[in-house]
Design a protein around this motif. Structure first.
Motif, short mmCIF file in Angstrom:
data_model
loop_
_atom_site.label_atom_id
_atom_site.label_comp_id
_atom_site.label_asym_id
_atom_site.label_seq_id
_atom_site.Cartn_x
_atom_site.Cartn_y
_atom_site.Cartn_z
N ALA A 250 39.23 38.25 42.39
CA ALA A 250 39.74 37.33 41.22
C ALA A 250 38.94 36.14 42.34
O ALA A 250 39.31 36.45 43.65
CB ALA A 250 40.67 37.18 41.23
N GLN A 251 38.79 34.94 41.65
CA GLN A 251 38.16 33.78 42.05
C GLN A 251 39.05 32.57 42.88
O GLN A 251 38.30 31.68 42.95
CB GLN A 251 36.94 33.81 41.44
CG GLN A 251 35.63 34.50 41.64
CD GLN A 251 34.79 35.58 43.10
OE1 GLN A 251 34.93 34.21 44.02
NE2 GLN A 251 34.60 35.98 43.90
N HIS A 252 39.47 32.75 41.34
CA HIS A 252 40.54 31.68 41.93
C HIS A 252 41.87 32.04 41.20
O HIS A 252 42.32 32.84 40.67
CB HIS A 252 39.71 30.03 40.16
CG HIS A 252 40.09 30.73 39.65
ND1 HIS A 252 40.53 31.17 38.27
CD2 HIS A 252 38.95 31.22 38.55
CE1 HIS A 252 40.72 31.53 37.05
NE2 HIS A 252 39.17 31.76 37.15
N ARG B 203 43.24 41.83 38.17
CA ARG B 203 42.33 41.40 39.13
C ARG B 203 43.11 41.34 40.51
O ARG B 203 43.94 41.85 40.93
CB ARG B 203 42.92 39.21 38.70
CG ARG B 203 42.43 39.14 37.37
CD ARG B 203 43.41 37.37 37.42
NE ARG B 203 42.24 36.75 37.69
CZ ARG B 203 43.50 35.57 38.51
NH1 ARG B 203 44.74 35.97 39.03
NH2 ARG B 203 42.93 34.87 39.11
N PHE B 204 41.56 41.50 41.20
CA PHE B 204 42.19 42.36 42.40
C PHE B 204 41.85 41.34 43.25
O PHE B 204 41.03 40.26 43.46
CB PHE B 204 40.55 43.22 42.02
CG PHE B 204 40.88 44.48 42.09
CD1 PHE B 204 41.41 45.81 42.81
CD2 PHE B 204 41.77 44.81 41.12
CE1 PHE B 204 41.81 46.74 42.57
CE2 PHE B 204 41.57 46.42 39.93
CZ PHE B 204 42.25 46.90 41.12
N PHE B 205 42.25 41.89 44.86
CA PHE B 205 42.01 40.66 46.29
C PHE B 205 43.35 39.35 46.05
O PHE B 205 43.93 39.38 45.17
CB PHE B 205 40.95 40.90 46.20
CG PHE B 205 39.97 41.91 46.32
CD1 PHE B 205 40.68 43.42 46.61
CD2 PHE B 205 38.74 41.46 46.24
CE1 PHE B 205 39.76 44.36 46.60
CE2 PHE B 205 37.57 42.71 46.76
CZ PHE B 205 37.98 44.75 46.18
N SER B 206 42.78 38.78 46.86
CA SER B 206 43.55 37.75 47.10
C SER B 206 44.10 36.08 46.21
O SER B 206 45.68 36.56 46.32
CB SER B 206 43.57 36.93 48.50
OG SER B 206 42.31 37.26 50.23
N PHE B 207 43.33 36.23 45.32
CA PHE B 207 43.94 35.81 44.16
C PHE B 207 44.09 35.72 42.81
O PHE B 207 44.46 35.90 41.81
CB PHE B 207 43.09 35.05 43.78
CG PHE B 207 42.38 33.43 44.78
CD1 PHE B 207 43.70 32.64 45.48
CD2 PHE B 207 41.32 32.52 44.83
CE1 PHE B 207 43.76 32.06 45.87
CE2 PHE B 207 41.18 31.82 45.90
CZ PHE B 207 42.36 30.96 46.56
#
Length: 341
Positions: free
Chosen positions: A16-18, A330-334
């Motif tokens: 995920a980018q946002h 969706r993976f990771f921080s966001f």
């Protein structure tokens, strides 16, 4: 155990980018720790899995806009300083790029000279100790000039800094967000309280070491980074009271989880305490305090996927991760969330 035991295939497009505009509309995978059964939900459905008398433990740390972009005095060369930790003498331990321009005595300016910095020493690991010059309150200057220190796998610029803060963030000091908490809205927290679930807050200031890869083949040889934590008497009493009455202790995120397991005794009781923790949780570890965990999907071969594997079992976690890839979570921080119940 080998680090490769915690590898899985992740297509880059699933990172995920946002953040989602509506925090609690993220997807939620619910994984039964005992059976390995999986359900697919939306995050706001977490309410259905929390029972009156349970205690939700949240990390109220607040991320500093710790990334400063400036120029070297004299040459004008571009410099980047990332704040890691404030020292007692009001200097900061930092990462500076490019390092070859950051010799002792080098000076830099940010925001048309509103903030100036000087390298006062270099540590053995290459981190720089920096002294800042400014007028007013440092945190206010930093808020104007600093950028959020997003993880290296996020390539897009974050338009709204608050989207990388939890809605309950309070204690400034993190270099990264406790991302499992990003899914909560104030409205959802109110519904959780109205259901009879206690909200307990502790603080762990997340360091950039959370993104540091495991570079040894045998995971038991890995040295964990150290992070500052604090638990109040009020929070400790709330957790112990929940335990005594048979409620579940549900950690929101690996940071809350690591803090609870650092403080907890063999009977699962906690107490008012602060200090530094470098606890490393991997399969074979017996959880003392945490019963259930809300978390995001973590990097392959990371200490965080090892932590969740210790709670559920490695095979169940890897099966769930492969399912998440197949279902295009969706993976990771966001990214999306997971509830280990």
């Amino acid at each position: 155990m080998k680090v490769t035991d915690f590898d899985f295939y992740l297509p880059e497009e699933l990172i995920a980018q946002h953040p989602l505009m509506q925090r609690d509309e993220a997807r939620l995978m619910v994984l039964d720790k005992k059976t390995g059964d999986i359900e697919h939900k939306v995050f706001k459905d977490i309410l259905d899995y929390l029972n009156p008398g349970d205690c939700l433990v949240l990390n109220d740390t607040r991320v500093l806009p710790a990334r400063l972009i400036g120029a070297k005095e004299g040459s004008g060369g571009k410099m980047e300083i990332l704040l890691l930790k404030r020292n007692e003498d009001d200097t900061w331990e930092t990462l500076v790029k490019p390092g070859k321009r950051a010799k002792v005595g080098s000076r830099f300016g940010f925001g048309d000279g509103e903030l100036k910095a000087e390298i006062v020493s270099v540590k053995e690991d290459g981190n720089r100790i920096v002294k800042f010059e400014y007028e007013g309150i440092f945190e206010e200057v930093l808020d104007r000039l600093g950028q959020m220190p997003l993880p290296p796998y996020i390539k897009e610029k974050l338009e709204d800094k608050e989207m990388y803060q939890t809605v309950y963030s309070k204690e400034e000091g993190s270099a990264a967000a406790p991302t499992a908490g990003l899914h909560f809205t104030k409205e959802l927290l109110k519904k959780i309280e109205d259901r009879g679930v206690k909200l307990a807050f502790l603080t762990l200031h997340v360091g950039l070491g959370t993104f540091r890869p495991v570079k040894v083949e045998n995971i038991e040889e890995h040295n964990m980074h150290s992070e500052y934590y604090c638990m109040t008497k009020e929070t400790a009493d709330m957790i112990n009271g929940t335990r005594e009455k048979g409620g579940s202790i549900i950690a929101v995120g690996t940071t809350s989880c690591r803090t609870l397991e650092t403080i907890g005794d063999e009977n699962g009781r906690v107490r008012e305490q602060s200090g530094w923790t470098d606890i490393f949780i991997y399969p074979g570890y017996k959880y003392k305090v945490v019963d259930k965990l809300i978390t995001n999907f973590h990097l392959p071969e990371s200490t965080l996927i090892m932590l969740v594997s210790a709670l559920c079992g490695r095979e169940k976690i890897l099966n769930a991760y492969n399912c998440a890839v197949k279902e295009k979570y969706r993976f990771f921080s966001f990214g999306d969330a997971m509830f280990l119940k």
